[in-house]
Design a protein around this motif. Sequence first.
Motif, PDB file in Angstrom:
ATOM      1  N   ASN A  48      13.019  29.635  45.640  1.00 38.41           N
ATOM      2  CA  ASN A  48      14.220  29.302  44.884  1.00 38.41           C
ATOM      3  C   ASN A  48      15.341  30.288  45.207  1.00 38.41           C
ATOM      4  OD1 ASN A  48      13.578  31.668  43.516  1.00 38.41           O
ATOM      5  ND2 ASN A  48      12.835  30.631  41.674  1.00 38.41           N
ATOM      6  N   GLN A 250      26.237  22.980  49.089  1.00 39.67           N
ATOM      7  CA  GLN A 250      25.623  22.399  47.894  1.00 39.67           C
ATOM      8  C   GLN A 250      26.616  22.239  46.746  1.00 39.67           C
ATOM      9  OE1 GLN A 250      22.465  25.280  47.311  1.00 39.67           O
ATOM     10  NE2 GLN A 250      21.050  24.170  48.646  1.00 39.67           N
ATOM     11  N   LEU A 374      22.306  31.342  39.215  1.00 41.36           N
ATOM     12  CA  LEU A 374      22.071  30.008  39.767  1.00 41.36           C
ATOM     13  C   LEU A 374      20.769  29.416  39.245  1.00 41.36           C
ATOM     14  CD1 LEU A 374      23.159  30.265  43.530  1.00 41.36           C
ATOM     15  CD2 LEU A 374      24.281  28.987  41.709  1.00 41.36           C
ATOM     16  N   ASP A 375      19.715  30.213  39.220  1.00 47.17           N
ATOM     17  CA  ASP A 375      18.430  29.710  38.715  1.00 47.17           C
ATOM     18  C   ASP A 375      18.504  29.371  37.226  1.00 47.17           C
ATOM     19  OD1 ASP A 375      17.095  29.759  41.100  1.00 47.17           O
ATOM     20  OD2 ASP A 375      16.259  31.762  40.821  1.00 47.17           O
ATOM     21  N   THR A 378      20.732  26.080  36.781  1.00 50.82           N
ATOM     22  CA  THR A 378      20.317  24.835  37.450  1.00 50.82           C
ATOM     23  C   THR A 378      19.352  24.066  36.549  1.00 50.82           C
ATOM     24  OG1 THR A 378      20.567  25.860  39.627  1.00 50.82           O
ATOM     25  CG2 THR A 378      19.231  23.859  39.500  1.00 50.82           C
ATOM     26  N   SER A 382      16.007  19.888  39.239  1.00 49.38           N
ATOM     27  CA  SER A 382      17.073  19.689  40.222  1.00 49.38           C
ATOM     28  C   SER A 382      16.739  20.434  41.510  1.00 49.38           C
ATOM     29  CB  SER A 382      18.405  20.186  39.661  1.00 49.38           C
ATOM     30  OG  SER A 382      19.450  20.019  40.603  1.00 49.38           O
ATOM     31  N   THR A 384      18.951  21.154  44.034  1.00 55.05           N
ATOM     32  CA  THR A 384      20.029  22.079  44.407  1.00 55.05           C
ATOM     33  C   THR A 384      20.851  22.428  43.170  1.00 55.05           C
ATOM     34  OG1 THR A 384      21.530  20.253  44.946  1.00 55.05           O
ATOM     35  CG2 THR A 384      20.188  21.153  46.744  1.00 55.05           C
ATOM     36  N   PRO A 385      21.467  23.611  43.143  1.00 55.75           N
ATOM     37  CA  PRO A 385      22.303  23.998  41.999  1.00 55.75           C
ATOM     38  C   PRO A 385      23.561  23.123  41.935  1.00 55.75           C
ATOM     39  CG  PRO A 385      21.701  25.913  43.340  1.00 55.75           C
ATOM     40  CD  PRO A 385      21.347  24.701  44.127  1.00 55.75           C
ATOM     41  N   ALA A 389      26.949  25.643  38.137  1.00 54.82           N
ATOM     42  CA  ALA A 389      26.085  26.818  38.285  1.00 54.82           C
ATOM     43  C   ALA A 389      26.729  27.837  39.218  1.00 54.82           C
ATOM     44  CB  ALA A 389      24.722  26.393  38.819  1.00 54.82           C
TER      45      ALA A 389
END
Length: 436
Positions: A48, A250, A374-375, A378, A382, A384-385, A389
């Motif tokens: 991730n 992304q 981001l983690d 998100t 999902s 991708t972020p 995010a």
Amino acid sequence: MSAAPTAVPRRSAALVWAVAVTAYVAAVFHRSSLGVTGVDAAHRFDINASALATFTVAQLAVYAAMQVPVGVLLDRYGSRRLLLVGGALMVAGQLCFAVATDVRLAVAARVLVGLGDAMTFISVLRIVAFWFPGRRNPLLVQLTGTLGQLGAILGAVPLVALLHHAGWTPAFLTAAALGATVLLLVAAGVRDTPHREHAGAVAPNLATVRRQLAAAWAQPGTRLGLWTHFVTQFSGAVFALLWGYPFLVQGQGLTPTGAAALLTLMTVATLLSGPVIAHLCARHPFRRSVVVFAITGATAVVWAVVLAWPGRAPHWLLVTLVLVLAVNGPGSVIGFDYARTFNPVHRIGSATGIVNVGGFVASIALVLAVGVVLDLSTPAGSVTPPLDAFRWAFAVQYLLWALGAVQVLRYRNAARRRLAEERAAAPAPAAAVPGA
């Protein structure tokens, strides 16, 4: 302040510097090779955003941690040896990265790259100090930092094309081969100094080294350089080294080729802006901090517009963003000019190493923070972020800018007070020292 007298042949000096700069170009290529391959790395190692950040954090943490020790080693053993050892470590790192399928080996590979990279830039700056007269130092230091960004161009579109055409292992084996070729050039073309008296000097003992390091740190101009490097470098560095490419692909929906093209534009703009920043600093040495604040303020404002834009940002705004970020690198080099002008030549390595810590500590903090945010931002499940995010993640930059700006103001005032005291004690010599 420079150690190079006018008797040094210009052609010899130019040749040695050119080969040394080539070594720095290779180092920047190795350093930035993860930036455009981050998405592929996440898929290859099945990790991730936070885990991906550990690759760059490991690389930058070693780089930052080694700056002061490398500065001491540089004053003790010279540029040529450190460039050779650093180049060999980076080649080894790229070889490991080429064959790695395990996260631990991949992290170890980036550690080797960071360790070798740490030995390169300040080694080239020491060559500039010994081979060229002091009046040419600001321009050559800025040109060194600027031309090194050619490595980021090699690490953008060409590396992406090779990665997608030939695959992961051939791409990074090619990177290792490039590094090995440059290593041979350094062995053949670099000398530490044109002067026998410096080449044959006895290396200082550890007690002397500690005194020089303490003296460099005690000088407010050195710490002004450190915080200058801190506040100007991290935004552009983190964008180029890791999170810019995922943000563009992304978050903003660009194609991989389009994102790589913007990163290349950023590098080209860095090449063009470097000499301009050098000219401003050489022409207005007492206004260098004004340039620092202008660069920092412009970067913060453009990021604010990008992050606040409803939906995806238009292409012209992303172009504006990368053009402003391009000036971050040349702006951070002003920190090294402070190290040079506020320290005698025998402790340039130590002072430069201290300064170089600043921006990379800030970059490590931002790389980690962006990955964590981001983690957290998100949605579960999902792949991708989302764009929001990325907005929250890049907003962390404002905390670092606030801290850096306060410290630059603090040590600019301290450096000016020290300079005033020195002028009062010795008016004629001190008058020649540029201010902050």
